[in-house]
Write a protein that holds these residues in place. Structure first.
Motif, PDB file in Angstrom:
ATOM      1  N   UNK A  45       0.847  -1.200   0.000  1.00  0.00           N
ATOM      2  CA  UNK A  45       0.000   0.000   0.000  1.00  0.00           C
ATOM      3  C   UNK A  45       0.875   1.238   0.000  1.00  0.00           C
ATOM      4  N   UNK A  46       0.433   2.279  -0.705  1.00  0.00           N
ATOM      5  CA  UNK A  46       1.100   3.580  -0.715  1.00  0.00           C
ATOM      6  C   UNK A  46       0.148   4.582  -0.077  1.00  0.00           C
ATOM      7  N   UNK A  47       0.648   5.366   0.886  1.00  0.00           N
ATOM      8  CA  UNK A  47      -0.190   6.318   1.615  1.00  0.00           C
ATOM      9  C   UNK A  47       0.305   7.730   1.326  1.00  0.00           C
ATOM     10  N   UNK A  48      -0.603   8.578   0.895  1.00  0.00           N
ATOM     11  CA  UNK A  48      -0.242   9.958   0.584  1.00  0.00           C
ATOM     12  C   UNK A  48      -0.232  10.804   1.848  1.00  0.00           C
ATOM     13  N   UNK A  49       0.196  12.055   1.705  1.00  0.00           N
ATOM     14  CA  UNK A  49       0.076  13.011   2.808  1.00  0.00           C
ATOM     15  C   UNK A  49      -1.406  13.307   3.020  1.00  0.00           C
ATOM     16  N   UNK A 139       5.804  19.768  -5.963  1.00  0.00           N
ATOM     17  CA  UNK A 139       6.832  18.740  -6.115  1.00  0.00           C
ATOM     18  C   UNK A 139       6.297  17.607  -6.990  1.00  0.00           C
ATOM     19  N   UNK A 140       7.038  17.174  -8.004  1.00  0.00           N
ATOM     20  CA  UNK A 140       6.534  16.147  -8.934  1.00  0.00           C
ATOM     21  C   UNK A 140       6.603  14.726  -8.389  1.00  0.00           C
ATOM     22  N   UNK A 141       7.138  14.551  -7.183  1.00  0.00           N
ATOM     23  CA  UNK A 141       7.384  13.195  -6.694  1.00  0.00           C
ATOM     24  C   UNK A 141       6.100  12.384  -6.556  1.00  0.00           C
ATOM     25  N   UNK A 142       5.047  12.979  -5.985  1.00  0.00           N
ATOM     26  CA  UNK A 142       3.828  12.220  -5.734  1.00  0.00           C
ATOM     27  C   UNK A 142       3.197  11.731  -7.036  1.00  0.00           C
ATOM     28  N   UNK A 148       3.764   4.896 -10.725  1.00  0.00           N
ATOM     29  CA  UNK A 148       4.429   3.610 -10.535  1.00  0.00           C
ATOM     30  C   UNK A 148       3.512   2.644  -9.784  1.00  0.00           C
ATOM     31  N   UNK A 149       2.800   3.165  -8.769  1.00  0.00           N
ATOM     32  CA  UNK A 149       1.884   2.312  -8.002  1.00  0.00           C
ATOM     33  C   UNK A 149       0.778   1.760  -8.895  1.00  0.00           C
ATOM     34  N   UNK A 150       0.253   2.583  -9.776  1.00  0.00           N
ATOM     35  CA  UNK A 150      -0.800   2.137 -10.686  1.00  0.00           C
ATOM     36  C   UNK A 150      -0.281   1.046 -11.623  1.00  0.00           C
ATOM     37  N   UNK A 151       0.916   1.248 -12.159  1.00  0.00           N
ATOM     38  CA  UNK A 151       1.503   0.252 -13.052  1.00  0.00           C
ATOM     39  C   UNK A 151       1.746  -1.072 -12.336  1.00  0.00           C
ATOM     40  N   UNK A 152       2.118  -0.989 -11.049  1.00  0.00           N
ATOM     41  CA  UNK A 152       2.411  -2.197 -10.279  1.00  0.00           C
ATOM     42  C   UNK A 152       1.163  -2.745  -9.568  1.00  0.00           C
ATOM     43  N   UNK A 155      -2.177  -0.589  -4.135  1.00  0.00           N
ATOM     44  CA  UNK A 155      -3.252   0.262  -3.647  1.00  0.00           C
ATOM     45  C   UNK A 155      -2.701   1.595  -3.158  1.00  0.00           C
ATOM     46  N   UNK A 156      -3.369   2.684  -3.540  1.00  0.00           N
ATOM     47  CA  UNK A 156      -2.992   4.029  -3.109  1.00  0.00           C
ATOM     48  C   UNK A 156      -4.096   4.571  -2.203  1.00  0.00           C
ATOM     49  N   UNK A 157      -3.733   4.968  -0.996  1.00  0.00           N
ATOM     50  CA  UNK A 157      -4.689   5.510  -0.034  1.00  0.00           C
ATOM     51  C   UNK A 157      -4.381   6.977   0.203  1.00  0.00           C
ATOM     52  N   UNK A 158      -5.391   7.824   0.099  1.00  0.00           N
ATOM     53  CA  UNK A 158      -5.234   9.258   0.316  1.00  0.00           C
ATOM     54  C   UNK A 158      -6.070   9.662   1.524  1.00  0.00           C
TER      55      UNK A 158
END
Length: 207
Positions: A45-49, A139-142, A148-152, A155-158
């Protein structure tokens, strides 16, 4: 090394990677970090700010429509006061210096920044100064992380906090008519442009 820092926090078999961000950054930054991309690909899982939002679905279509005129007038000082009427003379003199140096389009006939509340005026000045210096606060990082998360197929949680407004119309009216304690922010923004713009550029390029 240049680029975002990446910290590994573990507890038992659980691992959390924390990516550091920086702003401002160069506008034409080509961002790539294989280390972070590999961490994203191997994550569950990837968690945003976290973010704060007030959704239109909570307000309803008609309420949102009727609130638009008040929302659009929110940046302006109450009672049609000018910026010079609500800012101490010495602070306003500093504003004029930085405004003339950094605020793009200030002399356009449709520019109304001198009618804005100090916080809104300072924010507009800051963004304009960054733009003239070849930088951006975005910042372009997010964007790359989510790509990358979508390609792999990770799950992305905001996380979002959505306050419940009991009376949205009254909340907007109160904000518009109430004085804001924003002179400290106004002062600090001017101080940063007066003393730190070159250092911001050096840090942005180093990142």
């Amino acid at each position: 090394s240049p680029g975002p820092g990446l910290w590994r926090v573990s507890r038992g078999d659980n691992v959390l990677w924390i990516a550091g961000t920086h702003a401002p950054v160069p506008k034409k930054l080509t961002w790539k970090s294989t280390r972070i991309e590999n961490a994203v690909k191997g994550a569950q899982e990837v968690i945003s700010a976290p973010a704060l939002t007030v959704s239109s679905s909570q307000l309803g279509w008609w309420t949102t429509l009727t609130l638009l005129p008040s929302a659009f007038s929110a940046p302006y000082n109450p009672d049609d006061k000018l910026l010079k009427d609500v800012v101490p003379p010495a602070l306003y003199a500093r504003w004029e210096t930085q405004r003339d140096k950094h605020l793009q389009g200030y002399n356009d006939t449709n520019n109304e920044v001198d009618r804005w509340r100090p916080w809104f005026a300072a924010s507009r000045l800051y963004r304009s100064a960054l733009d003239k210096a070849g930088m951006t606060a975005i910042n372009p990082m997010w964007g790359r992380v989510t790509e990358v998360a979508k390609q792999a197929r990770v799950r992305v949680t905001e996380p979002r906090y959505e306050p419940k407004l009991q009376n949205p119309r009254a909340a907007v009216k109160e904000f518009f008519n109430s004085p804001l304690d924003d002179l400290t922010c106004f002062d600090k923004t001017l101080a940063r442009l007066e003393t730190d713009l070159d250092a911001m550029r050096l840090r942005a390029n180093a990142w």
